[in-house]
Design an enzyme around this catalytic site. Structure first.
Site, PDB file in Angstrom:
ATOM      1  N   HIS A 104       1.260   5.253   0.522  1.00 16.13           N
ATOM      2  CA  HIS A 104       0.718   3.995   1.053  1.00 16.13           C
ATOM      3  C   HIS A 104      -0.112   4.362   2.283  1.00 16.13           C
ATOM      4  O   HIS A 104       0.250   5.284   3.020  1.00 16.13           O
ATOM      5  CB  HIS A 104       1.798   3.063   1.594  1.00 16.13           C
ATOM      6  CG  HIS A 104       2.848   2.597   0.627  1.00 16.13           C
ATOM      7  ND1 HIS A 104       3.990   3.284   0.378  1.00 16.13           N
ATOM      8  CD2 HIS A 104       2.921   1.457  -0.103  1.00 16.13           C
ATOM      9  CE1 HIS A 104       4.733   2.609  -0.480  1.00 16.13           C
ATOM     10  NE2 HIS A 104       4.113   1.496  -0.787  1.00 16.13           N
ATOM     11  N   ASP A 107       1.963   4.991   5.334  1.00 12.33           N
ATOM     12  CA  ASP A 107       2.900   6.133   5.335  1.00 12.33           C
ATOM     13  C   ASP A 107       2.306   7.300   6.095  1.00 12.33           C
ATOM     14  O   ASP A 107       3.028   8.078   6.720  1.00 12.33           O
ATOM     15  CB  ASP A 107       3.144   6.689   3.911  1.00 12.33           C
ATOM     16  CG  ASP A 107       3.728   5.694   2.951  1.00 12.33           C
ATOM     17  OD1 ASP A 107       4.356   4.725   3.403  1.00 12.33           O
ATOM     18  OD2 ASP A 107       3.552   5.901   1.731  1.00 12.33           O
TER      19      ASP A 107
END
Ligand code: XLS
Ligand code: NI
Ligand code: NI
Length: 439
Positions: A104, A107
């Site tokens: 993501h 992240d």
């Protein structure tokens, strides 16, 4: 290919040692170059390590803070931690020998209050990922945007009651598609984070559905404008964090895609634990998707049958994995998709080496599953029983009904003549016994 040895200095590259090996840091079944059904295991299984659980997981749960501080997270500032974490990720994936990673946006780089500043930090990390992909040969299976962690998304992203939040989500999706494209990603996932509701007292379900479809249409248009050829996926999930998630299961996603004219632009990313949360089996969701040309990719994990939530455990159930690989093989295998370990270590697994044990277990499970599924197909006994069950449809009458040519009057005439009272045995127990024979 170059390889760093900083974060897992005590682990060497994981190799295949065969089923007699007692080495817990070796594969007993996953043999990347071995051919099964015309392809290498590497190409069939397309194993993927996910950034969020593998590198960013801390073991936190609703009752307790994180209890596992991985060395790469310890740094003087957030960007240093981000760089170290990405280095550790690529060292891990390379030593494991998985061909893919996924992430993501949030992240891999920290989020600031200002979107432009956040994007600049993300770009810096994308440059770093680009270099690491180049030097290790690890590729990107898919990227995605995290549209559920920040408080602004408490009421959803594409389905938020706030138009400002909708716009913010669109901006985040736009950027996430761009960076996925830049890294040569083979796909892009939409998991509906908080796209759902907690109570219909405050929710206009019809309007929220229209908004979600609009966001997806915008994403499709942007993808085309960019020339990004990766596959878009929706990842169904019935609940959690919302009480009711709109992307409930494969069948409801299919209806949504059809209703909104999106079905040609999306496939599904089926997750095992989401299937069971929806009251289905993993195989059911895969079979529905495959049967409607929607099977794109898989989030390989499992739930705990005694707990009712998304525990995201590593997949070690051989039977479940075999039923999954049967569907994958029968549908012709992955093209852009793969097996992504959307799975996290248990709270009490606190050692970096546990990441290796977890992934090795998942990879060996699916490698065995692939071999067994291939044997089942080669052997053909189960397929033959299935064929016999429907054999009456291969008659002239069956074909004419299937082709849409039979009339009600013809069917009535047939029924008058046959006066059918019963059908043949379904042979479930025999088939279950046959299946057991393959394990
Ligand atoms: C959460 C989801 C998530 C997606 C990616 O339940 O599985 O991890 O795979 O956003
Ligand atoms: Ni997932
Ligand atoms: Ni999940």
């Amino acid at each position: 290919m170059t390889q760093s040895d900083t974060w897992f200095p005590n682990v060497q590259n994981i190799s295949f040692e065969g089923s007699d090996s007692r080495n817990p840091l070796a594969f007993t079944h996953y043999h990347a170059d071995e051919m099964v059904a015309g392809k290498t295991m590497r190409d069939h299984l397309r194993f993927t390590v996910c950034y969020w659980h593998a590198m960013r997981g801390t073991g936190a749960d609703p009752f307790g803070v994180g209890c596992r501080l991985m060395p790469w997270s310890v740094a003087d500032d957030e960007m240093q931690a981000a760089h170290q974490t990405m280095d550790a990720m690529f060292e891990f994936v390379t030593k494991l020998g998985a061909p893919f990673w996924c992430f993501h946006d949030r992240d891999i780089a920290p989020e600031c209050d200002d979107l432009a500043e956040t994007n600049a930090k993300l770009d810096e990390m994308i440059d770093h990922a680009d270099r690491l992909q180049e030097s290790t040969g690890v590729r990107l299976l898919w990227g995605t945007a995290c549209l559920f962690t920040h408080p602004r998304y408490m009421g959803g992203a594409g389905t938020s009651p706030s138009v400002d939040v909708f716009a913010h989500a669109a901006a985040q999706v736009k950027k996430a598609i761009e960076v996925t494209h830049r890294l040569g990603g083979e796909g892009y996932v939409f998991w509906g984070g908080r796209e759902g509701y907690d109570t219909l007292l405050n929710t206009d379900m019809r309007r929220e559905g229209e908004h979600l479809a609009r966001l997806l249409h915008l994403a499709v248009e942007h993808k085309q404008a960019l020339g990004f050829e990766g596959q878009f996926y929706i990842e169904p999930k019935p609940c959690e964090p919302s009480t009711h998630q709109y992307d409930y299961d494969a069948q409801s996603c299919h209806a949504f895609l059809l209703k909104h004219g999106l079905v040609d632009h999306f496939k599904l990313n089926i997750e095992a634990n989401h299937a069971t949360l929806a009251g289905h089996t993993f195989q059911h969701e895969l079979d529905y998707a495959a049967g409607h040309d929607l099977l794109g990719s898989i989030d390989a994990n499992r739930g705990d049958p005694l707990l009712g939530w998304d525990t995201d455990q590593f997949p070690t159930d051989l039977r479940d994995a075999t039923m999954a690989m049967l569907v994958v093989l029968r549908s012709g295998g992955f093209s852009t998709g793969g097996l992504n370990f959307d799975a996290k270590l248990r709270r009490q697994s606190t050692d970096p080496v546990d990441l290796f044990y977890a992934h090795i277990g998942g990879m060996d499970t699916f490698a065995r599953a692939l071999k067994i599924a291939d044997q089942i197909i080669q052997d053909g006994r189960l397929d033959e029983l299935m064929r016999l069950r429907y054999v009456s449809w291969d008659s002239d009458l069956g074909r004419s009904i299937e082709a849409g040519n039979a009339s009600m009057a013809e069917l009535e005439a047939h029924a008058m003549k046959t006066n059918v009272q019963a059908i043949d045995s379904g042979r479930q127990e025999l088939m279950e016994n046959l299946l057991n024979g393959y394990f």
